[in-house]
Design a protein around this motif. Structure first.
Motif, short mmCIF file in Angstrom:
data_model
loop_
_atom_site.label_atom_id
_atom_site.label_comp_id
_atom_site.label_asym_id
_atom_site.label_seq_id
_atom_site.Cartn_x
_atom_site.Cartn_y
_atom_site.Cartn_z
N GLY A 1 0.86 -1.19 0.00
CA GLY A 1 0.00 0.00 0.00
C GLY A 1 0.89 1.23 0.00
O GLY A 1 2.11 1.13 0.23
N GLY B 1 0.86 3.86 2.02
CA GLY B 1 0.82 4.58 3.29
C GLY B 1 2.17 5.07 3.81
O GLY B 1 3.21 4.43 3.64
N ASN C 1 -0.87 2.48 -8.20
CA ASN C 1 -0.83 3.86 -8.69
C ASN C 1 0.59 4.35 -8.91
O ASN C 1 1.42 3.63 -9.44
N GLU C 2 0.86 5.57 -8.43
CA GLU C 2 2.14 6.18 -8.80
C GLU C 2 3.21 6.02 -7.72
O GLU C 2 4.22 6.75 -7.76
N GLU D 1 -6.15 8.15 -13.94
CA GLU D 1 -5.75 9.29 -13.08
C GLU D 1 -4.68 8.90 -12.07
O GLU D 1 -4.04 9.77 -11.47
N GLY D 2 -4.51 7.62 -11.84
CA GLY D 2 -3.55 7.16 -10.83
C GLY D 2 -2.22 6.75 -11.44
O GLY D 2 -1.23 6.57 -10.71
N TRP E 1 -11.13 13.03 -13.80
CA TRP E 1 -11.24 13.94 -12.66
C TRP E 1 -9.90 14.56 -12.28
O TRP E 1 -9.81 15.37 -11.35
N LYS E 2 -8.86 14.19 -13.00
CA LYS E 2 -7.50 14.69 -12.72
C LYS E 2 -6.71 14.47 -14.00
O LYS E 2 -7.15 13.69 -14.86
N TYR F 1 -5.20 4.05 7.27
CA TYR F 1 -5.57 5.46 7.35
C TYR F 1 -5.85 5.69 8.83
O TYR F 1 -6.82 5.14 9.37
C1 LIG Z 1 -7.48 12.37 -4.12
C2 LIG Z 1 -7.76 10.90 -4.32
O1 LIG Z 1 -8.74 10.55 -4.91
N1 LIG Z 1 -6.87 10.04 -3.82
C3 LIG Z 1 -6.98 8.60 -4.05
C4 LIG Z 1 -5.67 8.10 -4.62
C5 LIG Z 1 -5.28 8.85 -5.92
O2 LIG Z 1 -6.25 8.68 -6.89
C6 LIG Z 1 -3.97 8.27 -6.42
O3 LIG Z 1 -2.96 8.42 -5.46
C7 LIG Z 1 -3.53 8.89 -7.72
O4 LIG Z 1 -3.25 10.24 -7.59
O5 LIG Z 1 -5.77 6.70 -4.89
C8 LIG Z 1 -6.16 5.80 -3.88
O6 LIG Z 1 -5.04 5.27 -3.17
P1 LIG Z 1 -3.49 5.69 -3.08
O7 LIG Z 1 -2.84 5.72 -4.41
O8 LIG Z 1 -3.40 6.92 -2.24
O9 LIG Z 1 -2.89 4.48 -2.25
C9 LIG Z 1 -2.92 3.14 -2.72
C10 LIG Z 1 -3.56 2.22 -1.69
O10 LIG Z 1 -2.78 2.16 -0.52
C11 LIG Z 1 -3.62 2.05 0.63
N2 LIG Z 1 -3.30 3.15 1.58
C12 LIG Z 1 -2.76 4.30 1.14
C13 LIG Z 1 -2.43 5.29 2.05
C14 LIG Z 1 -2.65 5.08 3.41
N3 LIG Z 1 -2.31 5.99 4.35
N4 LIG Z 1 -3.21 3.93 3.81
C15 LIG Z 1 -3.54 2.97 2.93
O11 LIG Z 1 -4.08 1.93 3.34
C16 LIG Z 1 -5.07 2.08 0.15
O12 LIG Z 1 -5.56 0.77 0.07
C17 LIG Z 1 -4.94 2.66 -1.24
O13 LIG Z 1 -5.87 2.17 -2.15
C18 LIG Z 1 -6.83 4.58 -4.57
O14 LIG Z 1 -6.80 4.51 -5.80
O15 LIG Z 1 -7.33 3.71 -3.84
C19 LIG Z 1 -7.16 6.37 -2.87
C20 LIG Z 1 -7.25 7.89 -2.74
O16 LIG Z 1 -8.51 8.27 -2.27
#
Ligand SMILES: CC(=O)N[C@H]1[C@H]([C@H](O)[C@H](O)CO)O[C@](OP(=O)(O)OC[C@H]2O[C@@H](n3ccc(N)nc3=O)[C@H](O)[C@@H]2O)(C(=O)O)C[C@@H]1O
Ligand SMILES: CC(=O)N[C@@H]1[C@@H](O)[C@H](O[C@@H]2O[C@H](CO)[C@H](O)[C@H](O)[C@H]2O)[C@@H](CO)O[C@H]1O
Length: 356
Positions: free
Chosen positions: A145, A147, A169-170, A192-193, A236-237, A305
């Motif tokens: 993940g 995090g 994602n990224e 977007e990711g 959306w992005k 989270y």
């Molecule tokens: C603004 C927004 O929409 N943010 C979303 C972002 C965003 O789209 C991307 O980073 C690309 O820019 O993506 C998400 O997720 P994100 O890319 O942040 O993280 C991937 C996965 O890791 C776990 N995670 C992350 C951070 C944290 N503190 N605890 C965690 O458990 C989650 O399981 C998460 O899915 C997504 O796609 O799920 C979830 C986020 O809600």
């Protein structure tokens, strides 16, 4: 009344009552005087992480650290009897036969997208992990993940030890190897990711696409066929304009994992089968769901989270704060956590960073 009629008169209601009692147990209904065994979602209420006797027998002789074939699915079935293991990781040329997803629109299925998927799959030509991994008798997977909890834990070399390393994602690897490892078997993402800078894509990894809306498939087709990106309104992005991967290194994630995580495991609102407020699991939870069906052992890191730490970093690679997740209207972080905690408590998944 004849004695035989009297007997029938007594026996019939007894049979009916007996049947109701029996089926209430099967259907996990709450009967007066009997404590329920299962929660609303169908998970066993008493989760202690102990192996049921038949599994203890099956795995008891394996020495510590040896991969246990079928372990994750067997444990999952023990606490969630509805669990059915077969669900392919990626869509292949027979995808239209997948009954559970063919009647749902994205993100819960592929209805209306059949033709575009057909043309994409003709180009990707590969629908598995690759010969070496597909032929492994026992697969150990780690879902990394994004995090902030991963920072400064030096888990990199442990992460790299898994057969399959899933990233999302990224989330970068370069410059963060000590904490997150360097191996990437697959990176799951959506337009977007996705990583936007072509030089940031790691070699030798599968680009695994997860669709949330019909437009996402159009984007994927342009990426697969290396066409100039057209029609970016509707995202959306900002989105990646070029994905430096061969079509043969691209896969489409089976949308069943989004559906199952949302409606069966977490219990998010069905909303007529459409994406709506608070009914989308985070991508990490979708990846864990995929792994429960396709890996023998499932480990996670970088999940959590923590709303008690609003100023802590949300991600290990940037300074955005934890509180930012509150803005998300698509996810239900607390319900999702309840589900993930069941998996940890029952020892179905191991959480290396203890954030779940
Ligand atoms: C603004 C927004 O929409 N943010 C979303 C972002 C965003 O789209 C991307 O980073 C690309 O820019 O993506 C998400 O997720 P994100 O890319 O942040 O993280 C991937 C996965 O890791 C776990 N995670 C992350 C951070 C944290 N503190 N605890 C965690 O458990 C989650 O399981 C998460 O899915 C997504 O796609 O799920 C979830 C986020 O809600
Ligand atoms: C229909 C549509 O594009 N809705 C967008 C959501 O997909 C998007 O949520 C985001 O959707 C992504 C998929 O596209 C991921 O699930 C991500 O975790 C989630 O936060 C939000 C972001 O604030 O914006 C809406 O307009």
């Amino acid at each position: 009344m004849k004695p035989s009629h009297k007997l029938l008169f007594v026996l019939c209601p007894m049979l009916v009552l007996g049947f109701i009692y029996y089926s209430s147990g099967k259907l996990h209904m709450h009967v007066w005087g009997q404590k329920p065994l299962y929660d609303k979602q169908g998970f066993l209420l008493k989760l202690d992480g102990q192996l049921p006797a038949e599994l203890a027998y099956k795995y008891g002789n394996l020495s510590e650290g040896v991969c246990k074939p079928g372990y994750a699915a067997a444990k999952m079935t023990a606490i969630y009897p509805k669990f059915m293991k077969p669900a392919p990781m990626f869509l292949d040329r027979n995808f239209k036969r997948l009954a559970k997803v063919r009647n749902y629109l994205p993100p819960f299925g592929f209805k209306t997208q059949e033709r575009i998927i057909d043309s994409i799959l003709t180009a990707t030509k590969n629908y598995g992990l690759g010969e070496d991994l597909d032929s492994l008798g026992c697969k150990r997977c780690i879902i990394v993940g994004n995090g902030g909890i991963l920072a400064n834990k030096s888990l990199g070399s442990r992460i790299d030890d898994y057969d399959i390393v899933v990233r999302l994602n990224e989330a970068p690897v370069t410059g963060f190897g000590k904490d997150v490892g360097t191996k990437t078997t697959m990176r799951i993402t959506y337009p977007e990711g996705a990583i936007q800078k072509p030089e940031r894509y790691e070699k030798d990894s599968l680009f695994v696409f997860s669709a949330f809306k019909p437009l996402d498939f159009k984007w994927l087709r342009q990426m697969v066929f290396k066409e100039k990106l057209r029609g970016t309104e509707g995202f959306w992005k900002s989105v990646a304009r070029y994905v430096p991967r061969e079509p043969t290194e691209m896969r489409i994630l089976n949308p069943y994992f989004i559906q199952e995580a949302a409606f069966q495991f977490i219990g998010l609102p069905l909303n007529n089968g459409l994406m709506g407020k608070g009914n989308i699991p985070t991508l990490g939870t979708v990846a864990i769901t995929m792994a429960l069906h396709n890996c023998d052992e499932v480990v996670v890191a970088g999940f959590g989270y923590d709303m008690n730490m609003p100023h802590a970093p949300l991600h290990y690679y940037e300074t955005v704060k934890m509180s930012a997740i509150k803005e998300s209207w698509t996810h239900n972080i607390s319900k999702e956590k309840e589900f993930l905690r069941k998996l940890v408590k029952a020892n179905i998944i191991t959480d290396l960073t203890n954030g779940i």
